[in-house]
Design a protein around this motif. Structure first.
Motif, PDB file in Angstrom:
ATOM      1  N   MET A   1      -8.762  27.605 -16.632  1.00 41.35           N
ATOM      2  CA  MET A   1      -7.426  27.410 -16.067  1.00 41.35           C
ATOM      3  C   MET A   1      -7.527  26.501 -14.844  1.00 41.35           C
ATOM      4  SD  MET A   1      -4.744  30.272 -14.697  1.00 41.35           S
ATOM      5  CE  MET A   1      -3.226  29.778 -13.897  1.00 41.35           C
ATOM      6  N   ARG A   2      -6.671  25.495 -14.785  1.00 40.04           N
ATOM      7  CA  ARG A   2      -6.731  24.521 -13.708  1.00 40.04           C
ATOM      8  C   ARG A   2      -6.167  25.102 -12.417  1.00 40.04           C
ATOM      9  NH1 ARG A   2      -4.426  18.516 -14.561  1.00 40.04           N
ATOM     10  NH2 ARG A   2      -6.398  18.396 -15.681  1.00 40.04           N
ATOM     11  N   SER A   3      -6.853  24.849 -11.301  1.00 40.25           N
ATOM     12  CA  SER A   3      -6.387  25.323 -10.007  1.00 40.25           C
ATOM     13  C   SER A   3      -5.228  24.469  -9.533  1.00 40.25           C
ATOM     14  CB  SER A   3      -7.522  25.264  -8.975  1.00 40.25           C
ATOM     15  OG  SER A   3      -8.617  26.049  -9.381  1.00 40.25           O
ATOM     16  N   PRO A   4      -4.282  25.048  -8.773  1.00 43.06           N
ATOM     17  CA  PRO A   4      -3.166  24.261  -8.254  1.00 43.06           C
ATOM     18  C   PRO A   4      -3.670  23.148  -7.337  1.00 43.06           C
ATOM     19  CG  PRO A   4      -2.755  26.620  -8.009  1.00 43.06           C
ATOM     20  CD  PRO A   4      -4.191  26.469  -8.407  1.00 43.06           C
ATOM     21  N   GLN A   5      -3.041  21.982  -7.433  1.00 44.41           N
ATOM     22  CA  GLN A   5      -3.384  20.862  -6.571  1.00 44.41           C
ATOM     23  C   GLN A   5      -2.798  21.100  -5.188  1.00 44.41           C
ATOM     24  OE1 GLN A   5      -5.302  18.146  -6.990  1.00 44.41           O
ATOM     25  NE2 GLN A   5      -4.870  17.585  -4.879  1.00 44.41           N
ATOM     26  N   ARG A   6      -3.616  21.038  -4.158  1.00 45.96           N
ATOM     27  CA  ARG A   6      -3.140  21.263  -2.796  1.00 45.96           C
ATOM     28  C   ARG A   6      -2.503  20.005  -2.249  1.00 45.96           C
ATOM     29  NH1 ARG A   6      -8.025  21.759   1.443  1.00 45.96           N
ATOM     30  NH2 ARG A   6      -6.303  21.327   2.848  1.00 45.96           N
ATOM     31  N   LEU A   7      -1.689  20.173  -1.210  1.00 43.20           N
ATOM     32  CA  LEU A   7      -1.087  19.047  -0.513  1.00 43.20           C
ATOM     33  C   LEU A   7      -2.106  18.506   0.472  1.00 43.20           C
ATOM     34  CD1 LEU A   7       1.427  17.315   0.162  1.00 43.20           C
ATOM     35  CD2 LEU A   7       2.067  19.080   1.822  1.00 43.20           C
ATOM     36  N   VAL A 462     -17.128  18.733  -7.378  1.00 46.00           N
ATOM     37  CA  VAL A 462     -17.063  19.195  -5.991  1.00 46.00           C
ATOM     38  C   VAL A 462     -15.649  19.658  -5.652  1.00 46.00           C
ATOM     39  CG1 VAL A 462     -17.324  18.501  -3.587  1.00 46.00           C
ATOM     40  CG2 VAL A 462     -18.992  17.735  -5.285  1.00 46.00           C
ATOM     41  N   THR A 463     -14.644  18.896  -6.068  1.00 44.19           N
ATOM     42  CA  THR A 463     -13.258  19.283  -5.794  1.00 44.19           C
ATOM     43  C   THR A 463     -12.905  20.580  -6.504  1.00 44.19           C
ATOM     44  OG1 THR A 463     -12.640  16.960  -5.534  1.00 44.19           O
ATOM     45  CG2 THR A 463     -10.862  18.530  -5.925  1.00 44.19           C
ATOM     46  N   ARG A 464     -13.315  20.713  -7.758  1.00 41.94           N
ATOM     47  CA  ARG A 464     -13.037  21.953  -8.477  1.00 41.94           C
ATOM     48  C   ARG A 464     -13.762  23.132  -7.846  1.00 41.94           C
ATOM     49  NH1 ARG A 464     -13.575  18.312 -12.805  1.00 41.94           N
ATOM     50  NH2 ARG A 464     -15.744  18.930 -13.185  1.00 41.94           N
ATOM     51  N   ARG A 465     -14.962  22.888  -7.340  1.00 39.11           N
ATOM     52  CA  ARG A 465     -15.698  23.959  -6.676  1.00 39.11           C
ATOM     53  C   ARG A 465     -14.967  24.415  -5.409  1.00 39.11           C
ATOM     54  NH1 ARG A 465     -18.511  28.495  -6.570  1.00 39.11           N
ATOM     55  NH2 ARG A 465     -20.068  28.597  -4.929  1.00 39.11           N
ATOM     56  N   ALA A 466     -14.449  23.465  -4.629  1.00 41.50           N
ATOM     57  CA  ALA A 466     -13.711  23.826  -3.415  1.00 41.50           C
ATOM     58  C   ALA A 466     -12.461  24.630  -3.759  1.00 41.50           C
ATOM     59  CB  ALA A 466     -13.345  22.571  -2.631  1.00 41.50           C
ATOM     60  N   ASP A 467     -11.764  24.255  -4.824  1.00 40.53           N
ATOM     61  CA  ASP A 467     -10.580  25.009  -5.237  1.00 40.53           C
ATOM     62  C   ASP A 467     -10.949  26.426  -5.657  1.00 40.53           C
ATOM     63  OD1 ASP A 467      -9.045  22.778  -4.755  1.00 40.53           O
ATOM     64  OD2 ASP A 467      -9.014  22.115  -6.850  1.00 40.53           O
ATOM     65  N   ARG A 468     -12.061  26.556  -6.378  1.00 41.29           N
ATOM     66  CA  ARG A 468     -12.503  27.879  -6.824  1.00 41.29           C
ATOM     67  C   ARG A 468     -12.901  28.751  -5.631  1.00 41.29           C
ATOM     68  NH1 ARG A 468     -12.030  32.312  -9.215  1.00 41.29           N
ATOM     69  NH2 ARG A 468     -13.851  33.226 -10.253  1.00 41.29           N
ATOM     70  N   ALA A 470     -11.718  28.505  -2.624  1.00 41.51           N
ATOM     71  CA  ALA A 470     -10.503  28.881  -1.896  1.00 41.51           C
ATOM     72  C   ALA A 470      -9.903  30.156  -2.476  1.00 41.51           C
ATOM     73  CB  ALA A 470      -9.495  27.737  -1.938  1.00 41.51           C
ATOM     74  N   ALA A 471      -9.898  30.277  -3.803  1.00 40.84           N
ATOM     75  CA  ALA A 471      -9.367  31.488  -4.437  1.00 40.84           C
ATOM     76  C   ALA A 471     -10.259  32.697  -4.144  1.00 40.84           C
ATOM     77  CB  ALA A 471      -9.233  31.266  -5.938  1.00 40.84           C
ATOM     78  N   LEU A 472     -11.582  32.518  -4.213  1.00 41.37           N
ATOM     79  CA  LEU A 472     -12.499  33.618  -3.919  1.00 41.37           C
ATOM     80  C   LEU A 472     -12.366  34.083  -2.476  1.00 41.37           C
ATOM     81  CD1 LEU A 472     -15.726  32.347  -5.734  1.00 41.37           C
ATOM     82  CD2 LEU A 472     -14.319  34.291  -6.416  1.00 41.37           C
ATOM     83  N   TYR A 473     -12.293  33.137  -1.553  1.00 36.18           N
ATOM     84  CA  TYR A 473     -12.247  33.486  -0.139  1.00 36.18           C
ATOM     85  C   TYR A 473     -10.915  34.120   0.251  1.00 36.18           C
ATOM     86  CZ  TYR A 473     -16.511  30.681   0.368  1.00 36.18           C
ATOM     87  OH  TYR A 473     -17.780  30.186   0.261  1.00 36.18           O
ATOM     88  N   ALA A 474      -9.833  33.735  -0.429  1.00 34.02           N
ATOM     89  CA  ALA A 474      -8.532  34.331  -0.122  1.00 34.02           C
ATOM     90  C   ALA A 474      -8.573  35.843  -0.345  1.00 34.02           C
ATOM     91  CB  ALA A 474      -7.445  33.690  -0.968  1.00 34.02           C
ATOM     92  N   ALA A 475      -9.220  36.274  -1.433  1.00 27.43           N
ATOM     93  CA  ALA A 475      -9.329  37.709  -1.705  1.00 27.43           C
ATOM     94  C   ALA A 475     -10.190  38.402  -0.655  1.00 27.43           C
ATOM     95  CB  ALA A 475      -9.916  37.917  -3.103  1.00 27.43           C
ATOM     96  N   LYS A 476     -11.242  37.751  -0.199  1.00 32.06           N
ATOM     97  CA  LYS A 476     -12.106  38.363   0.811  1.00 32.06           C
ATOM     98  C   LYS A 476     -11.404  38.426   2.167  1.00 32.06           C
ATOM     99  CE  LYS A 476     -16.224  36.748  -1.618  1.00 32.06           C
ATOM    100  NZ  LYS A 476     -17.479  35.957  -1.579  1.00 32.06           N
TER     101      LYS A 476
END
Length: 602
Positions: A1-7, A462-468, A470-476
């Motif tokens: 599933m594609r991560s949302p594109q940030r502004l 690298v960009t996809r890794r940063a998006d992933r 961000a989702a992991l860290y939000a939960a933490k």
């Protein structure tokens, strides 16, 4: 599933204007597209993302996109979202690594031929560049693939380390494999790094930070400290500096610079700067480093505008303008990180100090209206006109130096990939005095390492890794806030972004005692006092704990938080309810120390 594109570009909407919000939004996005800060074929944020970040309705965002579509600025792709229209412009020639806005065919033959980069679990696999010198305190990955220490092992929250969860192992292996298919060159890699790597780093900064580096270039180094050395070497500081091309830019004449570093700051970052010059503290408050307190006679100012570490502060636009004005007026050098460290797609971007110093269109007309004429630089409203001589910005208007200063960036991929990857870079003005051809400059990464990183960037891994992440860290971050935000008598800072948090303790609980007891319970945390250069100074807010939790899995993080709260409970000033209902309250939720030792409440 594609991560949302940030502004990734700054947007400022003013509801007080007669111009409708959808027209303001469409106009600012169009300006960003025309200026190249949104690259051709780049994916645009969804209307839901824009509505969330900017605080508008989805109808306003949709109307703005319809205007852009009518103007031919964007195009819709069925089931794939909205993209910037047009072909990638041809790169300007004439400088190695100089096509800093164009597309790049990396070692794998271009983005279309790169690895899929889909996340997969496991520990890192690939050549290691040796021990890390990441100034944030990083170290190679955890001993177990998911970041969970074995039972009874030490839970270490003292160093900033990226999570190894969902690491893109397939893309990592594929990039190193393709890099290994290239025959090694007969000579050393080009000074400053491979042209393809330098160009793809610049493209990555445009995608993630909205930076158009048409007047800058990328210099690659073998570590963060080496990249700092490149930057200072170009400005003429240090033994043997300023002897290469562009030496007229510098003013150091080979001496060690005086560096004002945002305080508090990570000890390893301070050590990296101390190796290159004399470091002085630049006090920070709830809005980040204070430009009005830059020490006189200072040559270099090093700040963390996007996310102060460890307090989690974010510098407002007015202070960024004041720093850019200091660089122009004093002839000094301002250094900021290339990576924002927020790991939060819901934050509206602000222009970097580098963009403001160069008069980038990112300094929007709307944002200019918000802070026109004055730049707030003090916690209680002290003001300094950005660029006005003597208006609270040390060195502003210095005779003979106007226009000689500059702003540089230093970055690495430690936060997103691994600190074991010894590769960093500096963003410097084009024609800068860079690495010396005689090999006297700082070391550079290996040829194969540069090819592999270029592949990872060009493929989007690298960009996809940063998006992933961000989702992991939000939960933490949510777990940390749940456990500590409402804990009686303490104050939690920096838990809304990034991967660290600071816990300010009341006067009745001594941080050193808590650190010692936590260590006995197999949980290691850092004391806030160690992040200040001058312990016990008037501006120091030192009675607290710093927690770096990004590398922990949720089970281990819950265990650490449970041990922390229980330990805090044993350190209350009195445990008898008839004496005290709890620990003495900390200063108010907006309390910050003034330089003279007083506290203010927002």
């Amino acid at each position: 599933m594609r991560s949302p594109q940030r502004l990734n570009v700054p947007i400022h909407l003013d509801r007080g204007l007669a111009e409708p919000l959808q027209a303001q939004l469409a106009g600012q996005l169009k300006s960003a597209i025309l200026a190249g800060r949104l690259a051709p074929r780049a994916r645009m944020p969804s209307t839901r993302t824009l509505a969330s970040v900017l605080g508008i309705s989805r109808g306003v965002a949709l109307a703005a996109y319809e205007r852009l579509l009518a103007d031919g600025c964007v195009e819709g792709r069925h089931g794939a979202g909205t993209y910037v229209a047009g072909a990638e412009p041809a790169p300007p020639g004439g400088s190695p690594g100089g096509s800093l806005g164009g597309s790049l065919d990396g070692p794998s033959g271009g983005p279309s031929g790169g690895p899929s980069g889909g996340p997969s679990g496991g520990s890192l696999d690939g050549p290691s560049g040796g021990p890390s010198d990441d100034p944030s305190g990083g170290s190679p990955g955890d001993r177990s693939g998911d970041g969970r220490p074995p039972s009874g092992d030490l839970i270490d929250l003292r160093r900033e380390r990226p999570s190894t969860q969902a690491f893109p192992l397939a893309a990592w292996r594929a990039a190193w494999r393709r890099a290994g298919h290239h025959a090694p060159p007969a000579d050393e890699p080009p000074a400053g790094g491979l042209p393809e790597l330098r160009a793809v780093i610049a493209a990555h900064l445009r995608e993630t930070r909205g930076l158009v580096l048409d007047r800058h270039e990328i210099l690659v180094a073998a570590g963060y400290g080496e990249a700092l050395e490149l930057l200072l070497r170009g400005w003429g500081y240090g033994q043997g500096y300023g002897q290469g091309r562009g030496q007229g830019h510098g003013r150091g004449h080979g001496r060690r610079p005086v560096i004002a570093l945002e305080d508090p700051a990570p000890p390893r970052l301070r050590a990296a700067y101390a190796r290159l010059g004399t470091v002085l503290p630049l006090p920070a408050d709830r809005a980040g480093a204070r430009p009005d307190l830059i020490p006189r006679g200072c040559d270099v100012v090093a700040v963390l505008p996007e996310r102060g570490n460890p307090l989690g502060t974010r510098m407002p636009l007015q202070r960024r303008r004041a720093l850019a004005a200091w660089a122009r007026g004093s002839g000094g050098l301002v250094i900021e990180p290339a990576f924002d460290g927020l790991f939060d797609a819901g934050v509206n971007p602000l222009p970097s100090v580098l963009a403001l110093a160069n008069g980038d269109p990112a300094d929007l007309a709307g944002a200019g209206r918000a802070g026109r004429g004055r730049a707030e630089v003090g916690p209680a409203g002290a003001e300094a006109g950005a660029g006005r001589e003597g208006a609270g910005v040390p060195g502003a208007g210095t005779a003979g130096m106007a226009g000689c200063g500059t702003v540089g960036m230093v970055g690495s991929f430690c936060e997103v990939l691994t600190p074991a990857l010894r590769l960093a870079f500096a963003v410097v003005p084009r024609g800068w005095a860079g690495p010396q051809e005689d090999g006297a400059g700082p070391g550079e990464p290996s040829f194969t390492c540069q090819l592999a990183v270029a592949d990872l960037l060009a493929s989007g891994a690298v960009t996809r890794r940063a998006d992933r992440l961000a989702a992991l860290y939000a939960a933490k971050r949510a777990l940390v806030r749940q456990a500590l935000a409402a804990y009686p008598g303490v104050r939690l800072l920096g838990a809304d972004t990034g991967i660290s948090a600071t816990l300010l303790l009341p006067d009745g609980i001594e941080a050193g005692a808590v650190v010692a007891e936590l260590l006995e319970r197999r949980v290691a945390v850092a004391g806030l006092g160690a992040f200040h250069q001058r312990r016990g100074g008037a501006h120091v807010l030192g009675n607290g704990l710093v927690l770096y939790y990004g590398h922990l899995d949720t089970v281990t993080l819950r265990r650490a938080l449970r041990v922390l709260t229980r330990t805090l409970g044993t350190h209350r000033p009195s445990h008898h309810p008839s004496h005290h209902p709890g620990p003495r309250p900390s200063p108010g939720p907006g309390a910050w120390p003034e330089p003279d030792g007083r506290r203010t409440v927002a």
